[in-house]
Scaffold this motif. Structure first.
Motif, mmCIF file in Angstrom:
data_model
loop_
_atom_site.group_PDB
_atom_site.id
_atom_site.type_symbol
_atom_site.label_atom_id
_atom_site.label_comp_id
_atom_site.label_asym_id
_atom_site.label_seq_id
_atom_site.Cartn_x
_atom_site.Cartn_y
_atom_site.Cartn_z
ATOM 1 N N MET A 1 -3.071 -0.580 7.560
ATOM 2 C CA MET A 1 -3.504 -1.146 6.281
ATOM 3 C C MET A 1 -3.780 -0.046 5.271
ATOM 4 N N LYS A 2 -4.469 0.997 5.730
ATOM 5 C CA LYS A 2 -4.769 2.136 4.867
ATOM 6 C C LYS A 2 -3.482 2.796 4.384
ATOM 7 N N ALA A 3 -2.509 2.932 5.273
ATOM 8 C CA ALA A 3 -1.240 3.556 4.906
ATOM 9 C C ALA A 3 -0.487 2.723 3.879
ATOM 10 N N ILE A 4 -0.476 1.404 4.054
ATOM 11 C CA ILE A 4 0.182 0.523 3.080
ATOM 12 C C ILE A 4 -0.488 0.660 1.717
ATOM 13 N N LYS A 5 -1.810 0.677 1.722
ATOM 14 C CA LYS A 5 -2.585 0.797 0.484
ATOM 15 C C LYS A 5 -2.338 2.150 -0.183
ATOM 16 N N GLU A 6 -2.428 3.227 0.587
ATOM 17 C CA GLU A 6 -2.327 4.566 0.013
ATOM 18 C C GLU A 6 -0.922 4.896 -0.481
ATOM 19 N N THR A 7 0.088 4.194 0.024
ATOM 20 C CA THR A 7 1.448 4.410 -0.465
ATOM 21 C C THR A 7 1.798 3.475 -1.609
ATOM 22 N N GLY A 8 0.807 2.715 -2.094
ATOM 23 C CA GLY A 8 0.993 1.888 -3.281
ATOM 24 C C GLY A 8 1.751 0.604 -3.051
ATOM 25 N N ASN A 9 1.620 0.053 -1.854
ATOM 26 C CA ASN A 9 2.352 -1.167 -1.527
ATOM 27 C C ASN A 9 1.405 -2.324 -1.239
ATOM 28 N N ASN A 10 1.982 -3.490 -0.912
ATOM 29 C CA ASN A 10 1.192 -4.709 -0.830
ATOM 30 C C ASN A 10 1.367 -5.400 0.510
ATOM 31 N N LEU A 11 0.251 -5.801 1.126
ATOM 32 C CA LEU A 11 0.293 -6.610 2.345
ATOM 33 C C LEU A 11 0.234 -8.076 1.947
ATOM 34 N N VAL A 12 1.292 -8.802 2.242
ATOM 35 C CA VAL A 12 1.414 -10.205 1.840
ATOM 36 C C VAL A 12 0.807 -11.134 2.878
ATOM 37 N N ALA A 13 1.047 -10.844 4.160
ATOM 38 C CA ALA A 13 0.607 -11.747 5.220
ATOM 39 C C ALA A 13 0.325 -10.968 6.494
#
Length: 318
Positions: A18-30
């Motif tokens: 989750m941290k990696a998705i956030k820090e790379t500027g992306n979005n977790l949809v589900a």
């Protein structure tokens, strides 16, 4: 911005993804997990849809793509080891690339089947092999490569020791079930074995000296290294200096008697992994073969006892 889905969102390693998705500027949809104690998502993606049933998660991913005109670009897989294979297949068939925690699968023939599906779908399977991005390990690889240029016949003497304490819960959970986790070597050792293969070459010989529910130890003859290894989740084997400092994990690698310092620097490696994957530089199926073959072989070898080149910590096991 890329759209992500996640399977295994309440697991130990999921927050790093989750941290990696956030820090790379992306979005977790589900996100999906049968366990619903998932408050950690509030720190990263409170607006992500969450499911405890695979069928509803599957329906959402398909419907979201059709209704929004967008797609899930990546599925991050943090589920129990024995489910990685199935969840990777789901990702690819949903039109997404996969990012799988290690071990990607439990046996090398599973990789062969995934290669077929990867070719059919045109989507990519990426493996988290974060030690390949650790500065100390990169420096070691560069040093060894230079030395092998001078003397291609070099064979290094290596001791690998990894102790990470786990309580009784570990053996009740899926991690204590060899059919689901792959056993100690697969569950806590696969990234170290990957690192050794990456630097010192493929395995020529393997033997196991100890194999218990909480400890595996053995010997590997690689192309350019002789490796004595010891892996355990039993806190009794921690060195006294580690215990006295209140620590519960001990990592040590010696190469020709020299300590390789890599105890720190782990917290950001998942984010670095995601950065490289998003650039198209992820570690794929071909990179996974060496370590998966190694741990699969270890799982199927019988322990021979304290014979030959065994790790010194083996004497601690009663």
């Amino acid at each position: 911005m890329k759209n992500f889905a996640m399977i295994g969102a309440s697991g130990y390693i999921a927050p790093r993804h989750m941290k990696a998705i956030k820090e790379t500027g992306n979005n977790l949809v589900a996100a999906l997990d049968p366990y619903d104690g998932i408050g950690v998502m509030d720190s990263y993606f409170p607006q992500a849809s969450f499911f405890t049933e695979f069928e509803r998660f599957d329906r959402f991913v398909d419907k979201w793509r059709r209704d929004s005109g967008h797609k899930i670009d990546y599925v991050s897989i943090c589920s129990p080891n024995y489910l990685h294979d199935s969840h990777i297949r789901f990702a690819l068939r949903s039109g997404a690339n996969a990012i799988s925690e290690k071990p990607m699968v439990l046996n090398p023939w599973n990789l062969d089947q995934l290669k077929v599906i990867e070719n059919e779908t045109g989507n990519k399977i990426n493996n988290i092999l974060q030690l390949r991005l650790h500065p100390s390990i990169i420096a070691l690889k560069e040093k060894v490569a230079k030395e092998l240029e001078i003397n291609p016949n070099n064979v290094y003497d290596i001791d690998l020791t990894y102790l990470t304490s786990r309580g009784k819960w570990y053996f009740v959970s899926w991690k204590g079930d060899e059919a689901k986790s792959g056993g100690i070597a697969s569950n806590i050792g696969v990234h170290f074995f990957d690192m050794l293969c990456w630097i010192f070459g493929d395995v020529n010989e393997s033997e196991v000296h100890l194999k218990t529910a909480d400890t595996n130890a053995g010997y590997l003859q690689l192309k350019h290294a002789k490796v004595r290894w010891f892996l355990s989740v039993n806190s009794e084997y921690l060195p006294n200096t580690i215990k006295s400092n209140g620590l519960t994990t001990y990592r040590a690698i010696t190469v020709n008697g020299e300590d390789i310092e890599f105890s720190g620097g782990f917290s950001d490696l998942h984010s670095k992994s995601y950065e490289e994957i998003l650039k198209g530089n992820g570690f794929g199926l071909n990179e996974a073969y060496g370590s998966i073959s190694m741990v699969s072989q270890i799982r199927n070898l019988d322990a021979i006892g304290l014979k030959g080149e065994y790790h010194p910590f083996c004497k601690l096991v009663k």
